[in-house]
Write a protein that holds these residues in place. Structure first.
Motif, mmCIF file in Angstrom:
data_model
loop_
_atom_site.group_PDB
_atom_site.id
_atom_site.type_symbol
_atom_site.label_atom_id
_atom_site.label_comp_id
_atom_site.label_asym_id
_atom_site.label_seq_id
_atom_site.Cartn_x
_atom_site.Cartn_y
_atom_site.Cartn_z
ATOM 1 N N UNK A 9 0.843 -1.189 0.000
ATOM 2 C CA UNK A 9 0.000 0.000 0.000
ATOM 3 C C UNK A 9 0.886 1.250 0.000
ATOM 4 N N UNK A 57 0.694 5.134 1.355
ATOM 5 C CA UNK A 57 -0.068 6.035 2.224
ATOM 6 C C UNK A 57 0.550 7.425 2.157
ATOM 7 N N UNK A 82 -1.860 12.318 5.292
ATOM 8 C CA UNK A 82 -3.222 12.834 5.382
ATOM 9 C C UNK A 82 -4.259 12.021 4.631
ATOM 10 N N UNK A 83 -3.840 10.910 4.064
ATOM 11 C CA UNK A 83 -4.767 10.068 3.305
ATOM 12 C C UNK A 83 -4.750 8.637 3.836
ATOM 13 N N UNK A 84 -5.751 7.880 3.444
ATOM 14 C CA UNK A 84 -5.763 6.465 3.781
ATOM 15 C C UNK A 84 -4.857 5.681 2.842
ATOM 16 N N UNK A 85 -4.432 4.507 3.273
ATOM 17 C CA UNK A 85 -3.598 3.673 2.399
ATOM 18 C C UNK A 85 -4.318 3.304 1.106
ATOM 19 N N UNK A 127 -4.056 0.603 -2.167
ATOM 20 C CA UNK A 127 -3.413 -0.628 -2.623
ATOM 21 C C UNK A 127 -2.650 -0.388 -3.917
ATOM 22 N N UNK A 130 3.454 0.754 2.916
ATOM 23 C CA UNK A 130 3.054 -0.265 3.883
ATOM 24 C C UNK A 130 2.966 -1.620 3.214
#
Lengths: 113, 118
Positions: free
Chosen positions: B35, B37, B40-43, B45, B91
């Motif tokens: 992932x 990331x 300030x954002x979500x992970x 894919x 990640x």
């Protein structure tokens, strides 16, 4: 169709208060909704999750409320503690697909002593 | 059980340079995810492996990003050449690819590699 919207972006709560984070999704094919907790310098960790056939799930101080018709779900943290200070992500998955997690944008929670 | 291991934890490079990240999943986990990331954002894919085969790489910028999972265990993600907008935490996650007590395939995340491109 793949988006998960999360609010608020940040949240400050006094110790002992209730923290509420909201999410909305678009794709009705999603069938599993986890919440992840992330501390600084760490990867996200699964906190609690719910399926759309259940309206509420509670684990300790953490509760998910799910409204299938509105395509919304929320995380409630009761008796919030300073140790709960972290970033929280809602997510959605299609379990008949590749189990790909679609994350919201995250909510940074600060619980003041 | 030991968690997902990633290295390095931090990397600073200049744009147009190349960089590689390594991930060692939880022992026995068949599925491995990378992932991205952004702050300030979500992970998001990038790529998913099932054993050593690619399941989903639809959001991987293939002109500059590549990933491999030799022998179905460790994985390497490479960026060549890097751009400023690649600055992010990368990640790695793994899952057993079987239903667990939650009746789903829970993903376990590593601590990530923070990349800064100058």
């Amino acid at each position: 169709q793949q988006q998960v919207k999360q609010s608020p972006q940040s949240l400050i709560v006094q110790k002992g208060g209730i923290s509420i984070i909201n999410c909305a999704y678009e794709n009705t094919a999603f069938d599993y909704f986890p919440w992840y907790q992330q501390f600084p310098g760490k990867g996200p960790a699964l906190l609690i999750a719910i399926r759309p056939d259940v309206s509420e799930k509670k684990e300790g101080r953490f509760t998910i409320s799910f409204n299938k018709s509105a395509k919304q779900f929320s995380l409630h943290i009761m008796d919030s503690q300073p140790g709960d200070s972290a970033t929280y992500f809602c997510a959605a998955i299609r379990m008949d697909s590749s189990y790909k997690l679609i994350f919201g944008s995250g909510t940074r929670l600060l619980v003041r002593p | 059980e030991a968690g997902v291991a990633q290295s390095p934890r931090y990397k600073i490079i200049e744009k147009r340079q190349s960089v590689a990240f390594w991930c060692n999943p939880i022992s026995g986990h068949a599925t491995l995810y990378w992932y991205q990331q952004i702050l300030g954002q979500g992970p998001k894919l990038l790529i998913q492996f099932q054993n050593n085969g690619v399941v989903d790489d639809s959001q991987l910028p293939k002109d500059r990003f590549s990933a491999e999972r030799l022998k179905g265990v460790d994985s390497t993600l490479k960026i060549q050449p890097a751009k400023l907008e690649d600055s992010a935490v990368y990640l790695c996650a793994s899952s057993p690819r079987r239903k667990d007590k939650l009746n789903t395939d829970t993903q376990y995340f590593g601590p990530g590699t923070r990349l800064t491109v100058l």
